[in-house]
Design a protein around this motif. Structure first.
Motif, mmCIF file in Angstrom:
data_model
loop_
_atom_site.group_PDB
_atom_site.id
_atom_site.type_symbol
_atom_site.label_atom_id
_atom_site.label_comp_id
_atom_site.label_asym_id
_atom_site.label_seq_id
_atom_site.Cartn_x
_atom_site.Cartn_y
_atom_site.Cartn_z
ATOM 1 N N THR A 80 0.641 -1.252 -0.170
ATOM 2 C CA THR A 80 0.133 0.079 0.043
ATOM 3 C C THR A 80 1.166 1.070 -0.015
ATOM 4 O OG1 THR A 80 -0.070 0.162 2.476
ATOM 5 C CG2 THR A 80 -1.813 -1.134 1.479
ATOM 6 N N ASN A 124 0.700 2.791 -5.279
ATOM 7 C CA ASN A 124 -0.358 3.092 -5.934
ATOM 8 C C ASN A 124 -0.084 3.738 -7.291
ATOM 9 O OD1 ASN A 124 -2.440 2.001 -3.986
ATOM 10 N ND2 ASN A 124 -2.663 4.036 -3.357
ATOM 11 N N PRO A 129 -5.946 1.039 -8.458
ATOM 12 C CA PRO A 129 -5.971 0.460 -6.985
ATOM 13 C C PRO A 129 -7.580 0.626 -6.475
ATOM 14 C CG PRO A 129 -5.080 2.322 -7.165
ATOM 15 C CD PRO A 129 -5.035 2.323 -8.600
ATOM 16 N N LYS A 138 -8.030 -5.500 -0.545
ATOM 17 C CA LYS A 138 -7.374 -4.554 -1.402
ATOM 18 C C LYS A 138 -7.134 -5.191 -2.701
ATOM 19 C CE LYS A 138 -5.010 -1.755 2.345
ATOM 20 N NZ LYS A 138 -5.779 -2.608 3.475
ATOM 21 N N HIS A 143 -8.867 5.673 -8.140
ATOM 22 C CA HIS A 143 -9.256 4.707 -7.239
ATOM 23 C C HIS A 143 -10.774 4.451 -7.222
ATOM 24 C CE1 HIS A 143 -9.592 3.106 -3.294
ATOM 25 N NE2 HIS A 143 -8.305 2.945 -3.022
#
Length: 239
Positions: free
Chosen positions: A14, A19, A29, A41, A91
């Motif tokens: 992470t 990302n 992501p 995730k 995202h």
């Protein structure tokens, strides 16, 4: 309803750097949360996700996500973050659904019958959409793709409020679920006089008021001049 389907890979790393690396490699992501499971995730192929986003129903539809080609999660799209200047998704947030548990979603409104609306066809009005979607609460199996708003019988100055929408069975409007239902019964669509016509009428009224004021001033001035031209002295003789 038939579910959309997406393939996703789990991700363990992470942070901004990770990302950024994912985005450069053409992946988005994302995260799944809620329901009876732990947050997961993920990452998606960017082009595959964008292809689904072109379909309006994707935003109010059950989505099946196949994780690493095995486990399948049933979700709805909760949030989407896009690049502020470029056509990229940065995202995505998905909410896990539970079969017997109600959820709240925003679903789009579809306005029908506008071409035959009397207020437009016969009275030269224009239709104004005050809302493009509404928030509903229902079980996942009852989730509609959209809600129709019938405009076919609206006359000039008529409107449709939230309480007048025809909802599918077992679907409720969140705005009307509280104690202040009447206060929250907002206008969805209305038929109004065209803005240009309203502005023209206002200009004509302003011009008429200005002309009336000028005429009144001119009359007052004439009366003042008349009073000062003649008069009598104390003996009653003309001056």
């Amino acid at each position: 309803m038939d579910a959309f389907e997406l393939n996703a890979d789990k991700r363990s790393a992470t942070g901004r750097a990770e990302n950024k690396r994912l985005r450069k490699s053409g992946r988005v992501p994302a995260i799944i949360y809620g329901g009876n499971g732990d947050p997961v995730k993920l990452s998606f192929n960017h082009n595959d996700l964008v292809h689904h986003l072109d379909n309006e129903a994707f935003f109010s539809h059950i989505i099946k996500i196949h994780v690493d080609g095995g486990e399948t999660e049933e979700v709805v799209l909760r949030d989407l973050q896009r690049h502020p200047a470029k056509p990229f998704v940065e995202h995505a947030d998905f909410l896990r659904i539970v079969a017997g548990e109600a959820l709240r979603m925003h679903v789009p409104l579809h306005f029908v019958g506008e071409e035959e609306c009397p207020g437009v066809v016969d009275e030269d009005g224009v239709i104004q959409h005050n809302m493009n979607d509404v928030e509903i609460e229902c079980l996942p199996r009852d989730l509609p793709e959209f809600i129709e708003v019938d405009c076919s019988k609206l006359n000039l100055h008529d409107s449709v409020h939230l309480s007048e929408l025809v909802l599918p069975k077992d679907v409720q409007l969140v705005e009307l679920m509280g104690e202040e239902e009447e206060q929250n019964d907002l206008t969805v669509v209305t038929v109004q006089v065209p803005r240009a016509a309203v502005e023209l009428e206002a200009e004509e009224e302003a011009e008429a008021e200005a002309e009336a004021a000028e005429q009144a001033e001119a009359e007052d001035a004439e009366e003042g001049e008349g009073d000062g031209e003649t008069g009598e002295d104390e003996d009653g003789e003309d001056k």
